[in-house]
Structures are given as structure tokens and as C-alpha cells.
Design a protein around this motif. Structure first.
Motif, PDB file in Angstrom:
ATOM      1  N   SER A  54       0.794  -1.231   0.000  1.00 31.56           N
ATOM      2  CA  SER A  54       0.000   0.000   0.000  1.00 31.56           C
ATOM      3  C   SER A  54       0.827   1.282   0.000  1.00 31.56           C
ATOM      4  O   SER A  54       0.517   2.201  -0.758  1.00 31.56           O
ATOM      5  CB  SER A  54      -0.962  -0.005   1.181  1.00 31.56           C
ATOM      6  OG  SER A  54      -1.781  -1.136   1.105  1.00 31.56           O
ATOM      7  N   ILE A 114      -6.647   3.186  -0.453  1.00 38.92           N
ATOM      8  CA  ILE A 114      -5.255   2.743  -0.284  1.00 38.92           C
ATOM      9  C   ILE A 114      -4.799   2.973   1.150  1.00 38.92           C
ATOM     10  O   ILE A 114      -4.114   2.131   1.740  1.00 38.92           O
ATOM     11  CB  ILE A 114      -4.330   3.431  -1.311  1.00 38.92           C
ATOM     12  CG1 ILE A 114      -4.700   2.964  -2.726  1.00 38.92           C
ATOM     13  CG2 ILE A 114      -2.861   3.116  -1.012  1.00 38.92           C
ATOM     14  CD1 ILE A 114      -4.100   3.797  -3.839  1.00 38.92           C
ATOM     15  N   ALA A 124      -3.973  -4.810  -0.196  1.00 39.15           N
ATOM     16  CA  ALA A 124      -3.565  -3.775  -1.150  1.00 39.15           C
ATOM     17  C   ALA A 124      -4.202  -4.002  -2.518  1.00 39.15           C
ATOM     18  O   ALA A 124      -4.671  -3.056  -3.157  1.00 39.15           O
ATOM     19  CB  ALA A 124      -2.042  -3.738  -1.275  1.00 39.15           C
TER      20      ALA A 124
END
Length: 179
Positions: A54, A114, A124
Motif C-alpha cells: 500500500s 489505499i 492492497a
């Protein structure tokens, strides 16, 4: 000083001036460019989903979009000087900055999902897929707004909307093909 509320990009008043229409068009055009840029970045990252993390996705997305916006600002400045043989006025420069900065609103949903992935609320890859879906949906909304403003018959609006969506799908396909 006018007491009329400043028009936003999606809801121009019927009596909007040509300048207001042009400025709203500039902002929408930049948002579309930013949306396609963000889509390309997220799709490229998604192609390497097994290695997604992420923070890297967020950093890559934000830095890339800011870079594109700065390139657009530089392009607008240069083209203004070529067309008008002068630097932009303070008002014109504020408009150029508004065009670039307001385009960042395209990133709200992608950044939020995110960040949610960074907090461990989702994977992610899931966040990237949600962000891609949100960006595609925003393109559809912009296209619908544009088509509805044309004043053409409903069936013609539908044909134009389908054509715009097909063009968007082609762009996304070509971006995928490149990766």
C-alpha cells in the motif's frame, strides 16, 4: 460584485458566460486526464499484484499524478504565452492553478481506499481494484454530464454516451496492453 454563486463544473447555470463555460470545461478536461493517468498507474501496479504494498501504491500514485498536473500547468503557461504573447494575468494564473489543483479531487477515493489498506482494513490488491472501479465510475459520470448538456434527443445521447464509454474502454485496454 455579483451575488451569483460561482458555478461548479457539473452544474453551470443556464445563464453562464462563455468564459465560465470554458473554465469549467478546462477543469473537467484536466480531471479526465488525471483520471486516465491514475487508471494507467493503478492498472500497471495491479498487473504486479503479487508484489503490491500500500505505501508504494500510494506514493507512486500521488507523485505520478502531481507530476502530470505540474506538466499540464507548465504546458498551459507556455501555450498561453505563445497564443497571447504575454504572461497570464493574476486572474488567468489563478485559473490555471485552480484547474490543476481541483483535478486532485479525482484522487480522493483511490487515496482513501489505499490508506484503508495501509491500516490493514483490506488487502492492497483489493484497494487497487476498488480505486480502479471508482475511477472508471467517475469517468462514466463525467461522460453522462457532458452528454446530458448537449440538448440532443435521448436516443442520440445514448449513442454518444456508448461511444464515449467505448473510447474509454479502448484507452483502458491499450493501457493494459502496454503492461
Amino acid at each position: 460584485m455579483s451575488d451569483r454563486r460561482a458555478p461548479d463544473d457539473a452544474h453551470l447555470p443556464a445563464d453562464a458566460t462563455e468564459e465560465e463555460r470554458r473554465e469549467a470545461g478546462d477543469r473537467l478536461r484536466e480531471r479526465i486526464y488525471v483520471t486516465f493517468t491514475a487508471l494507467a498507474i493503478l492498472m500497471a501496479l495491479n498487473a504486479h499484484g503479487e508484489h503490491l504494498d500500500s505505501p508504494t501504491v500510494l506514493w507512486t500514485l500521488v507523485i505520478s499524478v502531481v507530476g502530470v498536473l505540474l506538466a499540464g500547468l507548465a504546458s498551459d503557461l507556455v501555450s498561453h504565452m505563445i497564443v497571447h504573447n504575454t504572461l497570464p494575468t493574476a486572474r488567468e494564473f489563478r485559473h490555471l492553478l485552480a484547474v490543476a489543483s481541483r483535478a486532485l479531487t479525482v484522487l480522493v477515493v483511490p487515496v482513501l481506499v489505499i490508506v484503508a489498506a495501509m491500516l490493514g482494513w483490506m488487502e492492497a490488491r483489493t484497494a487497487v481494484v476498488i480505486a480502479i472501479t471508482a475511477l472508471i465510475a467517475s469517468l462514466a459520470v463525467i461522460a453522462r454530464i457532458a452528454v446530458s448538456r448537449t440538448g440532443i434527443a435521448g436516443w442520440k445521447q445514448l449513442i454518444v454516451l456508448v461511444g464515449i464509454v467505448a473510447l474509454g474502454v479502448l484507452v483502458v485496454f491499450l493501457e493494459q496492453l502496454a503492461h
